[in-house]
Design a protein around this motif. Structure first.
Motif, PDB file in Angstrom:
ATOM      1  N   ARG A  76       0.845  -1.182   0.000  1.00 48.91           N
ATOM      2  CA  ARG A  76       0.000   0.000   0.000  1.00 48.91           C
ATOM      3  C   ARG A  76       0.891   1.246   0.000  1.00 48.91           C
ATOM      4  O   ARG A  76       1.855   1.305   0.748  1.00 48.91           O
ATOM      5  CB  ARG A  76      -0.832  -0.002   1.284  1.00 48.91           C
ATOM      6  N   THR A  77       0.536   2.200  -0.859  1.00 54.32           N
ATOM      7  CA  THR A  77       1.293   3.459  -0.888  1.00 54.32           C
ATOM      8  C   THR A  77       0.757   4.378   0.214  1.00 54.32           C
ATOM      9  O   THR A  77      -0.073   3.956   1.031  1.00 54.32           O
ATOM     10  CB  THR A  77       1.130   4.171  -2.249  1.00 54.32           C
ATOM     11  N   SER A  78       1.161   5.638   0.189  1.00 47.02           N
ATOM     12  CA  SER A  78       0.668   6.570   1.199  1.00 47.02           C
ATOM     13  C   SER A  78      -0.812   6.900   0.998  1.00 47.02           C
ATOM     14  O   SER A  78      -1.434   7.515   1.854  1.00 47.02           O
ATOM     15  CB  SER A  78       1.517   7.853   1.204  1.00 47.02           C
ATOM     16  N   ASP A  79      -1.389   6.504  -0.155  1.00 47.03           N
ATOM     17  CA  ASP A  79      -2.844   6.604  -0.366  1.00 47.03           C
ATOM     18  C   ASP A  79      -3.418   5.185  -0.221  1.00 47.03           C
ATOM     19  O   ASP A  79      -3.025   4.281  -0.965  1.00 47.03           O
ATOM     20  CB  ASP A  79      -3.118   7.148  -1.776  1.00 47.03           C
ATOM     21  N   PRO A  80      -4.341   4.958   0.714  1.00 47.53           N
ATOM     22  CA  PRO A  80      -4.830   3.595   0.941  1.00 47.53           C
ATOM     23  C   PRO A  80      -5.519   2.956  -0.264  1.00 47.53           C
ATOM     24  O   PRO A  80      -5.663   1.742  -0.320  1.00 47.53           O
ATOM     25  CB  PRO A  80      -5.819   3.752   2.110  1.00 47.53           C
ATOM     26  N   HIS A  81      -5.920   3.759  -1.244  1.00 44.44           N
ATOM     27  CA  HIS A  81      -6.568   3.186  -2.436  1.00 44.44           C
ATOM     28  C   HIS A  81      -5.577   2.905  -3.564  1.00 44.44           C
ATOM     29  O   HIS A  81      -5.980   2.501  -4.657  1.00 44.44           O
ATOM     30  CB  HIS A  81      -7.661   4.124  -2.950  1.00 44.44           C
ATOM     31  N   ILE A  82      -4.297   3.176  -3.309  1.00 48.39           N
ATOM     32  CA  ILE A  82      -3.297   2.957  -4.371  1.00 48.39           C
ATOM     33  C   ILE A  82      -2.190   2.037  -3.854  1.00 48.39           C
ATOM     34  O   ILE A  82      -1.620   2.273  -2.788  1.00 48.39           O
ATOM     35  CB  ILE A  82      -2.688   4.300  -4.861  1.00 48.39           C
ATOM     36  N   ARG A  83      -1.905   0.989  -4.616  1.00 43.77           N
ATOM     37  CA  ARG A  83      -0.826   0.061  -4.270  1.00 43.77           C
ATOM     38  C   ARG A  83       0.265   0.173  -5.347  1.00 43.77           C
ATOM     39  O   ARG A  83       0.033   0.721  -6.419  1.00 43.77           O
ATOM     40  CB  ARG A  83      -1.343  -1.391  -4.247  1.00 43.77           C
ATOM     41  N   ALA A  84       1.422  -0.377  -5.056  1.00 47.41           N
ATOM     42  CA  ALA A  84       2.503  -0.379  -6.062  1.00 47.41           C
ATOM     43  C   ALA A  84       3.295  -1.671  -5.940  1.00 47.41           C
ATOM     44  O   ALA A  84       3.520  -2.170  -4.836  1.00 47.41           O
ATOM     45  CB  ALA A  84       3.413   0.829  -5.873  1.00 47.41           C
ATOM     46  N   ILE A  85       3.703  -2.205  -7.093  1.00 51.93           N
ATOM     47  CA  ILE A  85       4.483  -3.458  -7.124  1.00 51.93           C
ATOM     48  C   ILE A  85       5.554  -3.377  -8.216  1.00 51.93           C
ATOM     49  O   ILE A  85       5.474  -2.555  -9.124  1.00 51.93           O
ATOM     50  CB  ILE A  85       3.591  -4.699  -7.409  1.00 51.93           C
ATOM     51  N   GLY A  86       6.534  -4.257  -8.111  1.00 53.32           N
ATOM     52  CA  GLY A  86       7.549  -4.384  -9.167  1.00 53.32           C
ATOM     53  C   GLY A  86       8.642  -3.340  -9.047  1.00 53.32           C
ATOM     54  O   GLY A  86       8.885  -2.773  -7.981  1.00 53.32           O
ATOM     55  N   ASP A  87       9.293  -3.084 -10.175  1.00 56.96           N
ATOM     56  CA  ASP A  87      10.466  -2.194 -10.192  1.00 56.96           C
ATOM     57  C   ASP A  87      10.191  -0.798  -9.659  1.00 56.96           C
ATOM     58  O   ASP A  87      11.115  -0.106  -9.232  1.00 56.96           O
ATOM     59  CB  ASP A  87      10.968  -2.038 -11.637  1.00 56.96           C
ATOM     60  N   CYS A  88       8.931  -0.329  -9.724  1.00 56.05           N
ATOM     61  CA  CYS A  88       8.652   1.057  -9.319  1.00 56.05           C
ATOM     62  C   CYS A  88       8.467   1.178  -7.804  1.00 56.05           C
ATOM     63  O   CYS A  88       8.446   2.283  -7.269  1.00 56.05           O
ATOM     64  CB  CYS A  88       7.428   1.613 -10.054  1.00 56.05           C
ATOM     65  N   ALA A  89       8.343   0.041  -7.104  1.00 55.12           N
ATOM     66  CA  ALA A  89       7.994   0.090  -5.679  1.00 55.12           C
ATOM     67  C   ALA A  89       9.229   0.014  -4.789  1.00 55.12           C
ATOM     68  O   ALA A  89      10.222  -0.636  -5.130  1.00 55.12           O
ATOM     69  CB  ALA A  89       7.059  -1.079  -5.346  1.00 55.12           C
ATOM     70  N   GLN A  90       9.156   0.671  -3.660  1.00 54.83           N
ATOM     71  CA  GLN A  90      10.218   0.599  -2.660  1.00 54.83           C
ATOM     72  C   GLN A  90       9.624   0.021  -1.382  1.00 54.83           C
ATOM     73  O   GLN A  90       8.784   0.648  -0.743  1.00 54.83           O
ATOM     74  CB  GLN A  90      10.783   2.005  -2.399  1.00 54.83           C
ATOM     75  N   HIS A  91      10.068  -1.192  -1.048  1.00 53.04           N
ATOM     76  CA  HIS A  91       9.555  -1.856   0.152  1.00 53.04           C
ATOM     77  C   HIS A  91      10.666  -1.975   1.176  1.00 53.04           C
ATOM     78  O   HIS A  91      11.752  -2.472   0.851  1.00 53.04           O
ATOM     79  CB  HIS A  91       9.010  -3.247  -0.199  1.00 53.04           C
ATOM     80  N   ASP A  92      10.421  -1.541   2.385  1.00 48.85           N
ATOM     81  CA  ASP A  92      11.399  -1.647   3.461  1.00 48.85           C
ATOM     82  C   ASP A  92      12.768  -1.125   3.010  1.00 48.85           C
ATOM     83  O   ASP A  92      13.805  -1.756   3.246  1.00 48.85           O
ATOM     84  CB  ASP A  92      11.499  -3.134   3.888  1.00 48.85           C
ATOM     85  N   GLY A  93      12.742  -0.002   2.328  1.00 48.17           N
ATOM     86  CA  GLY A  93      13.989   0.648   1.894  1.00 48.17           C
ATOM     87  C   GLY A  93      14.599   0.074   0.628  1.00 48.17           C
ATOM     88  O   GLY A  93      15.597   0.593   0.138  1.00 48.17           O
ATOM     89  N   THR A  94      14.003  -0.989   0.069  1.00 46.93           N
ATOM     90  CA  THR A  94      14.635  -1.655  -1.081  1.00 46.93           C
ATOM     91  C   THR A  94      13.814  -1.503  -2.360  1.00 46.93           C
ATOM     92  O   THR A  94      12.612  -1.760  -2.365  1.00 46.93           O
ATOM     93  CB  THR A  94      14.812  -3.166  -0.792  1.00 46.93           C
ATOM     94  N   VAL A  95      14.490  -1.088  -3.422  1.00 44.40           N
ATOM     95  CA  VAL A  95      13.917  -1.173  -4.768  1.00 44.40           C
ATOM     96  C   VAL A  95      14.680  -2.309  -5.433  1.00 44.40           C
ATOM     97  O   VAL A  95      15.888  -2.214  -5.619  1.00 44.40           O
ATOM     98  CB  VAL A  95      14.144   0.138  -5.559  1.00 44.40           C
ATOM     99  N   TYR A  96      14.003  -3.390  -5.765  1.00 41.78           N
ATOM    100  CA  TYR A  96      14.735  -4.585  -6.213  1.00 41.78           C
ATOM    101  C   TYR A  96      15.233  -4.499  -7.654  1.00 41.78           C
ATOM    102  O   TYR A  96      16.350  -4.882  -7.952  1.00 41.78           O
ATOM    103  CB  TYR A  96      13.862  -5.836  -6.059  1.00 41.78           C
ATOM    104  N   GLY A  97      14.357  -4.057  -8.562  1.00 43.08           N
ATOM    105  CA  GLY A  97      14.770  -4.017  -9.970  1.00 43.08           C
ATOM    106  C   GLY A  97      15.018  -5.389 -10.561  1.00 43.08           C
ATOM    107  O   GLY A  97      15.792  -5.538 -11.493  1.00 43.08           O
TER     108      GLY A  97
END
Ligand SMILES: Cc1cc2nc3c(=O)[nH]c(=O)nc-3n(C[C@H](O)[C@H](O)[C@H](O)COP(=O)(O)OP(=O)(O)OC[C@H]3O[C@@H](n4cnc5c(N)ncnc54)[C@H](O)[C@@H]3O)c2cc1C
Length: 404
Positions: A263-284
């Protein structure tokens, strides 16, 4: 508007397509929007298309039924709609950003025109269009310069060499694929490329791309040395594609910041894949993108309290051709003081295996040319279980392929 349960996914890459398919299977209404003209495809295999090994059809992904070809240009968070370049508006209940990455264009003189079009002969290597453009331009004897010696540059150099081009690879740092490999494994990659006829320059900084009449002619190094070039491939890394998220006011750092429910900072918007940063990590990387898609599908279908807690991802590269060359690397491939290391190298066969163990736990490894043990090693690494301490487990890890 509030009763709208439709999930709208922006981006028909690996992550977006996987999510849309899973949601379809789980009975959740979904609209997938993708800007690329081609059928969705597996980006990881583009180098195989460039090498002439696969046709574009072979790397197509099984696409979900509802795919809208459009570029999203804006998000109206209050009205919960997205707007496309042709003016179409699409309403969402939940929006998912799966917009991937853009190639990094290095700050070279001569690269940019006022209209942001790359000179003729200069190509990025990210999309099917990039790949088909390169494929059309390369001929036996074409002088190609690949700028960047990471995974992407190595794949591109090898593919162009297999097509008969005279390839020079310019790498700024002192060795190839330094993010994934230790020095010994880098050396084997270098040897493999050299055997294919690729000329490799390390610690080599490119400062200029010289053009005549809008077409590239040469590439100039910082020491003034110039390389003739009919074709230049920019393989200088990627950055997460976060423009839409930024203009919509979402929390963006390196990537779009998401929590364990993606979940992004907007509860109605999520993000996955290369564009997302989870726990400080952008995996690519592809594996985390797929894992995030799977978790999000479960979460949006309300099946479980699915959470994404990160991916321990293995990098694999298969350089097939007359001389096949396989490698896999994971975790920390260089030891710290106090770590235990076991390595087995066979210079004649060009194989190399190494594991790094810290406090009885496998923390990383690299395998080149001999991947029989990769499954067992990956499981030991992913599980992060203590290794048996009854003597010789390290050597066992490297030599036991699980079946013998
Ligand atoms: C040549 C190459 C080799 C690679 N090799 C490996 C490998 O060996 N192993 C590995 O793990 N990874 C590899 N990668 C990286 C891997 O491809 C990515 O990690 C993966 O594709 C990420 O998937 P994604 O769906 O997040 O993004 P992408 O695959 O980038 O897909 C995003 C899609 O969204 C679309 N999009 C973006 N914005 C919009 C918008 N506003 N409107 C509509 N559509 C939009 C884009 O056009 C794109 O089609 C490689 C990449 C390349 C280019």
């Amino acid at each position: 508007m509030t009763s709208n349960t439709r999930v709208v996914v922006i981006g028909a890459g690996i992550a977006g397509v996987r999510l849309a398919r899973r949601l379809g299977e789980l009975g959740v209404p979904v609209t997938l929007i993708g800007e690329e003209e081609h059928r969705p495809y597996n980006r990881v295999l583009l180098a195989e298309v460039l090498a002439g090994r696969y046709s574009p059809d072979v790397i197509a992904l099984p696409a979900p039924a509802e795919l809208t070809r459009a570029r999203v240009t804006g998000i109206d968070r209050a009205g919960r709609t997205v707007e496309c370049a042709d003016g179409t508006k699409i309403a969402y209940g939940t929006l998912v950003l799966a917009t991937g990455s853009n190639p990094v264009l290095p700050p070279l003189r001569g690269l940019f025109s006022p209209d942001h079009v790359l000179p003729e002969g200069v190509h990025a290597f990210r999309t099917m269009d990039d790949c088909l453009g390169l494929s059309k331009a390369v001929r036996p004897g074409t002088k190609a310069v690949v700028i960047g010696g990471g995974l992407l540059g190595v794949s591109a150099a090898r593919a162009l060499a297999l097509r008969g081009a005279q390839v020079v690879l310019a790498q700024q740092s002192e060795r190839l694929m330094e993010r994934q490999l230790d020095p010994s494994a880098s050396k084997l990659v270098r040897r493999h490329l050299t055997d294919l006829g690729v000329e490799i320059h390390t610690e080599c900084r490119v400062r200029d791309v010289r053009c005549v009449g809008g077409t590239v002619r040469s590439v100039e190094m910082s020491d003034g040395y110039a390389l003739d070039a009919d074709l230049v491939v920019l393989a200088c890394g990627v950055h997460p594609r976060v423009g839409l998220a930024q203009i919509s006011g979402l929390d963006v750092r390196k990537g779009v910041v998401v929590d364990d429910e993606l979940r992004t900072s907007d509860p109605h918007i999520r993000a996955i894949g290369d564009c997302a940063q989870h726990d400080g990590t952008v995996y690519g990387l592809a594996t985390p993108a797929l894992e995030q898609a799977d978790v999000l599908a479960e979460s949006l279908a309300g099946r479980t309290h699915a959470r994404y807690t990160g991916t321990r991802s293995l990098t694999r590269l298969t350089l097939a051709g007359q001389t096949a060359f396989d490698l896999a690397a994971f975790g920390e491939t260089e030891a710290l003081p106090g770590d235990d290391v076991v390595q087995l190298a066979d210079a004649t066969r060009g194989t190399y295996r190494k594991v790094v163990v810290r406090d009885d736990r496998l923390v990383g490894g690299v395998l080149v040319g001999e991947l029989g043990t990769v499954g067992a090693l990956a499981r030991a690494w992913e599980g992060a279980e203590p290794l048996p301490s009854d003597g010789g487990p390290l050597l066992h890890l490297l030599t036991n392929d699980g079946g013998s």
